[in-house]
Write an enzyme that holds these catalytic residues in place. Structure first.
Site, mmCIF file in Angstrom:
data_model
loop_
_atom_site.group_PDB
_atom_site.id
_atom_site.type_symbol
_atom_site.label_atom_id
_atom_site.label_comp_id
_atom_site.label_asym_id
_atom_site.label_seq_id
_atom_site.Cartn_x
_atom_site.Cartn_y
_atom_site.Cartn_z
ATOM 1 N N ASN A 13 9.940 -3.870 -12.093
ATOM 2 C CA ASN A 13 11.246 -4.608 -11.499
ATOM 3 C C ASN A 13 11.367 -5.953 -12.718
ATOM 4 O OD1 ASN A 13 11.730 -3.195 -9.210
ATOM 5 N ND2 ASN A 13 10.399 -4.450 -8.216
ATOM 6 N N GLY A 41 7.559 -6.453 -10.436
ATOM 7 C CA GLY A 41 7.442 -5.078 -9.968
ATOM 8 C C GLY A 41 5.824 -5.078 -9.532
ATOM 9 N N GLU A 149 6.242 0.514 -3.618
ATOM 10 C CA GLU A 149 7.654 0.026 -4.028
ATOM 11 C C GLU A 149 8.310 1.452 -4.659
ATOM 12 O OE1 GLU A 149 7.729 -4.745 -4.634
ATOM 13 O OE2 GLU A 149 7.551 -3.362 -6.413
ATOM 14 N N THR A 232 -7.160 -9.287 2.758
ATOM 15 C CA THR A 232 -6.877 -10.567 2.170
ATOM 16 C C THR A 232 -6.231 -11.572 2.911
ATOM 17 O OG1 THR A 232 -4.559 -10.108 1.078
ATOM 18 C CG2 THR A 232 -6.834 -9.871 -0.253
ATOM 19 N N LEU A 233 -6.882 -12.811 3.104
ATOM 20 C CA LEU A 233 -6.348 -13.895 4.346
ATOM 21 C C LEU A 233 -5.732 -15.090 3.839
ATOM 22 C CD1 LEU A 233 -9.479 -13.094 6.499
ATOM 23 C CD2 LEU A 233 -7.221 -12.260 6.963
ATOM 24 N N GLY A 237 -9.405 -16.946 2.717
ATOM 25 C CA GLY A 237 -10.378 -15.775 2.032
ATOM 26 C C GLY A 237 -10.125 -14.486 2.044
ATOM 27 N N ALA A 263 2.437 -13.416 -7.369
ATOM 28 C CA ALA A 263 1.715 -12.249 -7.912
ATOM 29 C C ALA A 263 0.268 -12.452 -7.561
ATOM 30 C CB ALA A 263 1.834 -12.246 -9.276
ATOM 31 N N ALA A 264 -0.065 -13.193 -6.489
ATOM 32 C CA ALA A 264 -1.433 -13.566 -6.281
ATOM 33 C C ALA A 264 -2.237 -12.072 -5.604
ATOM 34 C CB ALA A 264 -1.629 -14.539 -5.094
ATOM 35 N N GLY A 265 -1.371 -11.359 -4.683
ATOM 36 C CA GLY A 265 -1.970 -10.147 -4.470
ATOM 37 C C GLY A 265 -2.050 -9.108 -5.353
ATOM 38 N N ASP A 266 -0.854 -8.941 -6.168
ATOM 39 C CA ASP A 266 -1.096 -7.992 -7.434
ATOM 40 C C ASP A 266 -2.197 -8.255 -8.492
ATOM 41 O OD1 ASP A 266 1.123 -6.640 -6.179
ATOM 42 O OD2 ASP A 266 2.363 -7.798 -7.441
#
Length: 320
Positions: A13, A41, A149, A232-233, A237, A263-266
């Site tokens: 994206n 993306g 996605e 992930t929390l 943590g 973009a933290a999770g990615d």
């Protein structure tokens, strides 16, 4: 000796990012602080995270990252391809789709918290159909990374084809939607946040303490056949389980200041994938590095522009 291959199959994206002091209320118009465009993306972000987690900026990569996806025949698509190539990513399996626009994501970032709201227009991403993945792109990878996605039916087909070819899969079920239960049987890595875990497991927290709640979620996914479950929390943590009936937790890595969580999770997914694909250590070690990588990401603005290189993450680990 050839490098291990990570194949990321997913979305590309263009991010249209507005930064604002606070989120507007329904029906309210407020003035934003700034506007910018960038490459994003979830699929592309995770590919970039894999590439950068595999090396320092000017060093040799430890994995070969292959991106599989689709863009439109437009300037947004061209820029996405150039950006991925700059990070050393193999783009030979990204299609340009005639008559479709490149996917876009309208992102509003609240400056006071770093939290975001995202509205995605799939565009060419939804041209990836199940019949395109009866055979998976060669060469055979060490790991396939997937998100949600692109059409769910396509994700399901990729997982089934990977099982037939005995290729490990890392599934990041975001944005979360209900999935057929057989997708979980034999799934090697399931990485999700707390909200995604709640939706997919259908476990209600009620009055349960967090530890009891997570245990029930882990037990649910183990009963469906998942091998490693990671939740992930955010600031609390990461919790994970790789043995039925047991689970572990690492606290969040230290963050100087939360600027943008986009973009933290990615980044977590990509950094974790590299550690797994290169067999450099335990699941705990992979999670610890991924945790540090995600922490560095939230300290910067943007999606791909905020993803750190391996030496940046190593420096954080050494500093403790």
């Amino acid at each position: 000796m050839s490098l291990p291959i990570i194949t990321v199959i997913g979305s590309l994206n263009t991010d249209l990012v507005t930064r604002t002091p606070r989120f507007p209320k329904p029906g309210e118009t407020i003035t934003s602080s700034s506007f910018s465009t960038g490459c994003g993306g979830k699929g592309a972000n995770q590919a970039v995270a894999c590439a950068r987690s595999s090396r320092s900026k000017n060093a040799q990569a430890t994995v070969h990252v292959q991106m599989v996806g689709a863009v439109g025949e437009d300037s947004f698509g061209n820029q996405l391809l150039l950006s991925l190539e700059d990070d050393g990513i193999d783009v030979s399996n990204i299609q340009k789709v005639h008559g479709q626009s490149t996917g876009t994501a309208n992102i509003i970032v609240e400056e006071s918290t770093g939290e975001n709201q995202i509205l995605v227009t799939p565009g060419a991403n939804h041209s990836l159909q199940p019949n395109m993945f009866y055979e998976l792109p060669a060469p055979k990878p060490a790991l396939i990374v997937l998100q949600l996605e692109i059409p769910v039916e396509t994700v399901v087909q990729v997982v089934r084809a990977a099982k037939q070819q005995e290729i490990p899969v890392l599934l990041n079920p975001a944005p979360a939607v209900a999935l057929p239960e057989d997708i979980y049987q034999g799934l090697h890595h399931l990485v999700m946040n707390e909200g995604e875990a709640a939706l997919l497991s259908q476990v209600e927290r009620g009055n349960l303490q967090l530890q009891q709640y997570l245990r029930r979620i882990f037990d649910k996914f183990y009963s469906l056949g998942v091998l490693v479950v990671i939740i992930t929390l955010g600031a609390r943590g990461v919790s994970w389980s790789e043995v039925e009936g047991e689970w572990h937790h690492v606290p969040a890595a230290k963050v100087k200041e939360v600027i943008d969580t986009t973009a933290a999770g990615d980044t977590f997914v990509g950094a974790y994938a590299v550690e797994i694909a290169t067999n450099v250590g335990s699941v705990e070690k992979a999670i610890t590095r991924a945790n540090q990588a995600a922490a560095r990401t939230v300290e910067k603005e943007g999606a791909q522009s905020s993803i750190p290189w391996r030496d940046e993450v190593q420096e954080s680990i050494e500093k403790g």
